[in-house]
Scaffold this motif. Structure first.
Motif, short mmCIF file in Angstrom:
data_model
loop_
_atom_site.label_atom_id
_atom_site.label_comp_id
_atom_site.label_asym_id
_atom_site.label_seq_id
_atom_site.Cartn_x
_atom_site.Cartn_y
_atom_site.Cartn_z
N ASP A 1 94.00 -59.30 78.55
CA ASP A 1 94.52 -58.94 77.22
C ASP A 1 95.63 -57.92 77.37
O ASP A 1 95.55 -57.00 78.17
N GLY A 2 96.71 -58.11 76.61
CA GLY A 2 97.79 -57.12 76.61
C GLY A 2 99.14 -57.71 76.96
O GLY A 2 99.25 -58.78 77.58
N GLU A 3 100.19 -57.00 76.57
CA GLU A 3 101.57 -57.46 76.75
C GLU A 3 101.92 -57.70 78.20
O GLU A 3 102.70 -58.59 78.52
N ALA A 4 101.33 -56.93 79.11
CA ALA A 4 101.65 -57.09 80.53
C ALA A 4 101.23 -58.44 81.08
O ALA A 4 101.71 -58.86 82.15
N ALA B 1 109.89 -49.19 76.97
CA ALA B 1 109.75 -47.84 77.52
C ALA B 1 108.29 -47.41 77.63
O ALA B 1 107.94 -46.61 78.49
N ASP B 2 107.43 -47.97 76.76
CA ASP B 2 106.05 -47.48 76.71
C ASP B 2 105.09 -48.59 76.29
O ASP B 2 104.44 -48.53 75.25
N TYR B 3 104.99 -49.64 77.13
CA TYR B 3 104.05 -50.73 76.88
C TYR B 3 102.62 -50.23 76.69
O TYR B 3 101.83 -50.80 75.93
N GLN B 4 102.27 -49.17 77.42
CA GLN B 4 100.87 -48.75 77.46
C GLN B 4 100.38 -48.20 76.13
O GLN B 4 99.19 -48.27 75.83
N HIS B 5 101.27 -47.63 75.34
CA HIS B 5 100.84 -46.96 74.12
C HIS B 5 101.31 -47.60 72.83
O HIS B 5 100.71 -47.38 71.78
N TRP B 6 102.38 -48.39 72.88
CA TRP B 6 102.94 -48.98 71.66
C TRP B 6 102.70 -50.48 71.62
O TRP B 6 103.02 -51.20 72.58
N GLY C 1 99.49 -47.92 57.09
CA GLY C 1 98.98 -47.31 58.31
C GLY C 1 99.86 -47.49 59.53
O GLY C 1 99.38 -47.38 60.66
N LEU C 2 101.15 -47.76 59.31
CA LEU C 2 102.08 -48.01 60.43
C LEU C 2 102.95 -46.78 60.69
O LEU C 2 103.26 -46.02 59.78
N PRO C 3 103.38 -46.59 61.95
CA PRO C 3 104.24 -45.44 62.26
C PRO C 3 105.63 -45.61 61.68
O PRO C 3 106.18 -46.72 61.66
N VAL C 4 106.21 -44.53 61.21
CA VAL C 4 107.58 -44.55 60.67
C VAL C 4 108.50 -43.66 61.50
O VAL C 4 109.64 -43.41 61.11
N GLU C 5 108.01 -43.19 62.62
CA GLU C 5 108.82 -42.40 63.55
C GLU C 5 108.71 -43.01 64.93
O GLU C 5 107.69 -43.60 65.30
N ALA C 6 109.77 -42.86 65.70
CA ALA C 6 109.84 -43.40 67.06
C ALA C 6 109.45 -42.33 68.07
O ALA C 6 109.53 -41.13 67.78
N PRO C 7 109.06 -42.74 69.28
CA PRO C 7 108.76 -41.75 70.31
C PRO C 7 110.04 -41.12 70.84
O PRO C 7 111.14 -41.63 70.63
N GLN C 8 109.89 -40.02 71.53
CA GLN C 8 111.03 -39.34 72.11
C GLN C 8 111.49 -40.07 73.38
O GLN C 8 110.78 -40.09 74.38
#
Length: 373
Positions: free
Chosen positions: A71-74, A256-261, A300-307
């Motif tokens: 399971d997962g994008e990878a 940049a961040d498959y693991q968390h997003w 319930g969705l994020p409206v800001e991007a990671p740094q």
């Protein structure tokens, strides 16, 4: 009262196919008409315990082989593609076989690419089990696997012969996976249907509660919009590109961040960046930007991007399939219900929008209390 089965047709002439939407569809036999004898089911370790036995029972008269991935994008990878090809060849699958994708977008994309390339193309069916796959990736024939340098860089257009959307599958989704699908639903309202966007605002509570009637309507309208766009522009020469609203920014976040997003989360943040860019350049009303942000937050969705550094944003977005001659062709909203493709090479304009939407908060904070972020 039982929710009636909805049917939509993706109109592609001789290659037209139905999308069926409703509860209990996995229990019917046959699942699809005129299935060949040899069938490979591609699924994953999360979905198999939930639905595989049911699907195999409906296919009892066929020679069925199952290939499970993780399971997962990878998992949408070249090694998995190779392993599935090994399965097909070792079981002597002929050119008149069929491949059924049972799972979310990763399973569907990978299975579709296998179907597009095994013996130069075999029959393919989609049984999407996540909301995101039901309203987006299962419809339209885009198939792909990822490369370590970017998402969906290896792929083909290969239309399914049918899409079966059993809304009962949504009841087993985690809160996070369900919410991710709502991002793509919102996208359709932004790019094509202001009335649908207003309806989503009114039904946000019902959608979050997984109300069967509300979610069935949301899936039907989303699929209808996508079907019309695909019928008009199958290979994304013009209008179909509008379906990528938020995706150029979103794919950079994912890469940049498959693991968390997750995909839907990244697209939600990407749509806000796109809307912010247009608001900052005077091409989108501030009230429309506010409504987009507010609806995504309500769901319930994020409206800001990671740094990310500007160099990271540049590196990932320059690999996007919409880049031509160094110019990134963004899909940007001009009003709720309208969007267009705009080529941008001024990184300062892009960076200003990104910086306005970036957060120093950890990802768990961006998720606004998601049950399992």
């Amino acid at each position: 009262m039982q929710t009636p089965i909805q049917q939509i047709t993706v109109g592609l002439g001789e290659r037209s196919y139905p999308i069926e939407i409703g509860p209990g569809l996995l229990q019917r036999s046959p699942l699809f008409p005129n299935l060949p004898q040899q069938i490979l089911i591609i699924t994953n370790t999360l979905i198999a315990p939930l639905y595989l036995a049911q699907v195999k029972q409906s296919l009892a008269a066929h020679q069925v082989v199952v290939h499970e991935i993780g399971d997962g994008e990878a998992e949408k990878s070249l090694p998995n593609y190779q392993a599935i090809m090994d399965t097909l060849i070792s079981h002597s699958f002929a050119r008149d076989c069929a491949i059924i994708a049972l799972g979310g977008g990763v399973v569907g994309d990978l299975a579709g690419f296998v179907a597009a390339t095994y013996q130069r193309g075999v029959t393919f069916y989609q049984i999407p089990t996540t909301l995101l796959a039901q309203v987006d990736s299962s419809v339209g024939g885009k198939t792909a696997i990822n490369h370590q340098l970017g998402k969906n860089l290896i792929g083909a257009f290969h239309q399914p012969h049918g899409v079966l959307i059993d809304t009962d599958c949504l009841q087993t989704l985690s809160a996070r996976d369900y919410t991710c699908g709502l991002a793509e639903v919102v996208k359709y309202g932004i790019i094509a249907d202001a009335d649908f966007f207003t309806w989503l605002e009114q039904q946000a509570g019902a959608l979050c509660a997984r109300d069967t009637s509300a979610i069935t309507q949301a899936i039907k309208v989303s699929c209808s919009i996508k079907a019309a766009i695909v019928a008009a522009d199958e290979t994304e020469q013009h209008q179909r590109a509008l379906l990528n609203l938020g995706h150029t920014f979103g794919h950079a976040i994912e890469a940049a961040d498959y693991q968390h997003w997750r995909h839907g989360e990244a697209v939600a943040a990407g749509m806000v960046i796109a809307a912010t860019l247009m608001e900052q350049t005077g091409q989108l009303a501030s009230t429309d930007l506010h409504r987009i942000r507010q609806l995504l937050q309500q769901l319930g969705l994020p409206v800001e991007a990671p740094q990310l550094t500007l160099q990271q944003w540049q590196d990932y977005m320059q690999r996007d399939k919409k880049v031509k001659a160094g110019v990134i062709r963004f899909i940007l909203p001009t009003a709720i219900g309208q969007a267009q493709m705009i080529g941008l090479s001024d990184w300062q304009v892009i960076a200003t929008a990104i910086n306005a939407c970036s957060s120093s908060q950890p990802f768990s904070k961006l998720m606004l209390g998601s049950a399992d972020a």
